[in-house]
Design a protein around this motif. Sequence first.
Motif, mmCIF file in Angstrom:
data_model
loop_
_atom_site.group_PDB
_atom_site.id
_atom_site.type_symbol
_atom_site.label_atom_id
_atom_site.label_comp_id
_atom_site.label_asym_id
_atom_site.label_seq_id
_atom_site.Cartn_x
_atom_site.Cartn_y
_atom_site.Cartn_z
ATOM 1 N N TYR A 64 67.738 54.618 34.557
ATOM 2 C CA TYR A 64 67.391 53.499 35.435
ATOM 3 C C TYR A 64 67.781 53.916 36.839
ATOM 4 O O TYR A 64 68.965 54.052 37.149
ATOM 5 N N ILE A 65 66.776 54.178 37.678
ATOM 6 C CA ILE A 65 67.032 54.814 38.969
ATOM 7 C C ILE A 65 66.746 53.852 40.124
ATOM 8 O O ILE A 65 66.039 52.853 39.964
ATOM 9 N N VAL A 66 67.308 54.182 41.280
ATOM 10 C CA VAL A 66 67.046 53.431 42.508
ATOM 11 C C VAL A 66 66.279 54.339 43.459
ATOM 12 O O VAL A 66 66.652 55.498 43.674
ATOM 13 N N VAL A 67 65.205 53.790 44.028
ATOM 14 C CA VAL A 67 64.313 54.538 44.912
ATOM 15 C C VAL A 67 64.402 53.968 46.322
ATOM 16 O O VAL A 67 64.306 52.747 46.516
ATOM 17 N N PHE A 90 53.002 53.326 57.590
ATOM 18 C CA PHE A 90 53.641 52.767 58.776
ATOM 19 C C PHE A 90 54.999 53.436 58.956
ATOM 20 O O PHE A 90 55.792 53.511 58.017
ATOM 21 N N LEU A 91 55.284 53.950 60.161
ATOM 22 C CA LEU A 91 56.519 54.691 60.447
ATOM 23 C C LEU A 91 56.681 55.853 59.462
ATOM 24 O O LEU A 91 57.736 56.057 58.859
ATOM 25 N N GLU A 92 55.621 56.633 59.317
ATOM 26 C CA GLU A 92 55.603 57.708 58.328
ATOM 27 C C GLU A 92 56.602 58.809 58.656
ATOM 28 O O GLU A 92 56.751 59.226 59.806
ATOM 29 N N ARG A 93 57.296 59.259 57.609
ATOM 30 C CA ARG A 93 58.156 60.440 57.677
ATOM 31 C C ARG A 93 57.746 61.359 56.530
ATOM 32 O O ARG A 93 57.578 60.899 55.411
ATOM 33 N N GLN A 94 57.629 62.649 56.819
ATOM 34 C CA GLN A 94 57.135 63.580 55.814
ATOM 35 C C GLN A 94 58.173 63.845 54.746
ATOM 36 O O GLN A 94 59.362 63.995 55.035
ATOM 37 N N ALA A 95 57.713 63.920 53.502
ATOM 38 C CA ALA A 95 58.587 64.350 52.411
ATOM 39 C C ALA A 95 58.962 65.812 52.615
ATOM 40 O O ALA A 95 58.230 66.570 53.261
ATOM 41 N N GLN A 96 60.085 66.218 52.063
ATOM 42 C CA GLN A 96 60.567 67.588 52.188
ATOM 43 C C GLN A 96 60.459 68.316 50.846
ATOM 44 O O GLN A 96 60.469 67.685 49.782
ATOM 45 N N ARG A 97 60.359 69.635 50.916
ATOM 46 C CA ARG A 97 60.328 70.413 49.671
ATOM 47 C C ARG A 97 61.581 70.127 48.854
ATOM 48 O O ARG A 97 62.684 70.141 49.375
ATOM 49 N N GLY A 98 61.366 69.883 47.586
ATOM 50 C CA GLY A 98 62.489 69.603 46.694
ATOM 51 C C GLY A 98 62.767 68.129 46.501
ATOM 52 O O GLY A 98 63.512 67.761 45.587
ATOM 53 N N ASP A 99 62.186 67.241 47.332
ATOM 54 C CA ASP A 99 62.404 65.803 47.145
ATOM 55 C C ASP A 99 61.834 65.361 45.799
ATOM 56 O O ASP A 99 60.742 65.786 45.394
ATOM 57 N N VAL A 100 62.564 64.474 45.127
ATOM 58 C CA VAL A 100 62.062 63.826 43.911
ATOM 59 C C VAL A 100 61.448 62.496 44.340
ATOM 60 O O VAL A 100 62.148 61.632 44.881
ATOM 61 N N VAL A 101 60.143 62.346 44.122
ATOM 62 C CA VAL A 101 59.423 61.202 44.672
ATOM 63 C C VAL A 101 58.787 60.362 43.569
ATOM 64 O O VAL A 101 58.333 60.873 42.546
ATOM 65 N N VAL A 102 58.789 59.060 43.812
ATOM 66 C CA VAL A 102 58.045 58.112 42.979
ATOM 67 C C VAL A 102 56.764 57.775 43.721
ATOM 68 O O VAL A 102 56.766 57.572 44.941
ATOM 69 N N PHE A 103 55.641 57.725 42.996
ATOM 70 C CA PHE A 103 54.342 57.511 43.638
ATOM 71 C C PHE A 103 53.403 56.768 42.695
ATOM 72 O O PHE A 103 53.616 56.717 41.480
ATOM 73 N N ARG A 104 52.377 56.192 43.293
ATOM 74 C CA ARG A 104 51.312 55.591 42.499
ATOM 75 C C ARG A 104 50.312 56.681 42.125
ATOM 76 O O ARG A 104 49.872 57.450 42.983
ATOM 77 N N LEU A 105 49.970 56.742 40.854
ATOM 78 C CA LEU A 105 49.069 57.777 40.343
ATOM 79 C C LEU A 105 47.695 57.612 40.991
ATOM 80 O O LEU A 105 47.101 56.534 40.927
ATOM 81 N N PRO A 106 47.178 58.655 41.645
ATOM 82 C CA PRO A 106 45.903 58.508 42.363
ATOM 83 C C PRO A 106 44.759 57.988 41.495
ATOM 84 O O PRO A 106 43.964 57.159 41.963
ATOM 85 N N ARG A 107 44.654 58.435 40.245
ATOM 86 C CA ARG A 107 43.525 58.003 39.421
ATOM 87 C C ARG A 107 43.740 56.625 38.798
ATOM 88 O O ARG A 107 42.804 56.028 38.261
ATOM 89 N N ASP A 108 44.975 56.108 38.863
ATOM 90 C CA ASP A 108 45.271 54.778 38.320
ATOM 91 C C ASP A 108 46.491 54.223 39.055
ATOM 92 O O ASP A 108 47.619 54.354 38.585
ATOM 93 N N PRO A 109 46.291 53.596 40.221
ATOM 94 C CA PRO A 109 47.422 53.145 41.032
ATOM 95 C C PRO A 109 48.323 52.106 40.376
ATOM 96 O O PRO A 109 49.395 51.813 40.907
ATOM 97 N N LEU A 224 52.822 57.589 48.112
ATOM 98 C CA LEU A 224 54.268 57.648 47.910
ATOM 99 C C LEU A 224 54.871 56.251 47.963
ATOM 100 O O LEU A 224 54.592 55.463 48.863
ATOM 101 N N VAL A 225 55.730 55.960 46.993
ATOM 102 C CA VAL A 225 56.505 54.713 46.983
ATOM 103 C C VAL A 225 57.856 54.938 47.653
ATOM 104 O O VAL A 225 58.330 54.128 48.439
ATOM 105 N N GLY A 226 58.504 56.061 47.327
ATOM 106 C CA GLY A 226 59.797 56.353 47.933
ATOM 107 C C GLY A 226 60.455 57.550 47.281
ATOM 108 O O GLY A 226 59.886 58.198 46.394
ATOM 109 N N ARG A 227 61.672 57.826 47.723
ATOM 110 C CA ARG A 227 62.438 58.960 47.214
ATOM 111 C C ARG A 227 63.489 58.487 46.228
ATOM 112 O O ARG A 227 64.251 57.543 46.505
#
Length: 260
Positions: A64-67, A90-109, A224-227
């Motif tokens: 059970y993780i916090v993002v 909005f207020l975009e910041r680029q992800a960095q190599r090695g970040d573990v990211v949660v995201f909405r699946l492009p083919r099924d958001p 991207l949802v978050g890190r």
Amino acid sequence: MTENPAPTASPAAPSSASLWREVVEIVRTVAIALGVALALRIVLFQPFTIPSSSMEPGLVTGDYIVVSKLAYGWSRASFPLNPPLFQGRFLERQAQRGDVVVFRLPRDPSQTWIKRVIGLPGDHVQIRRGQVFVNGTALPQTAIGPTQDHDAPDRTVMQVGETTPNGRAYVTYDGGPGQPGDDTDVYVVPAGYYFVMGDNRDNSLDSRFSPSMGGVGLLPAENLVGRAKIVMLSWKPGASLLKPWTWLDLQWDRFFRVIR
């Protein structure tokens, strides 16, 4: 001659107006609390449960993780149900190599997945015999030794340490040579996209696999949802809110782990 005792006044029954005011106050308090909770969830942090083993050994089924949603700014993916409010971030910041990211699946958001960022916009990414190359340079790997897969104890895997060009170090699982995804073409990551992979390299449908193959494909930044920041607690596989007798089937050694 005795006097009759004066009648005592009975307590006045609460008026319907005062009862109504009390109900309105309760509803207003609950609405404010829910509004604050929703705002915090949209703007700051959101919890997620890990449903699969594609990010082992760092994350396992039942974590059970916090993002953090502050990490990359906000897009429509930051909101519940992915509403079509606006394009981009909005207020975009680029992800960095090695970040573990949660995201909405492009083919099924409606689905949220979790992977590790390997390639940034403009990068050339290729996998050769299970080793990742970014812009022609291999990510350093160190064999740590065999172990049993956390979620499938009958499966033996090799633990392999890997380090990104910016110094992020983590451990992956390798199921052996000749696996699907061990050898790929060169992927050129376009602007506004990322190349992501699961740490459990031979048990992950990620950017190596197209959406038609069940994979992620190249990941749009706006999805991207978050890190992923920390494992708060963890349940053993099979535990469920619908099974009260499993609520205490906890993996105590995984509590409060920083996600690397």
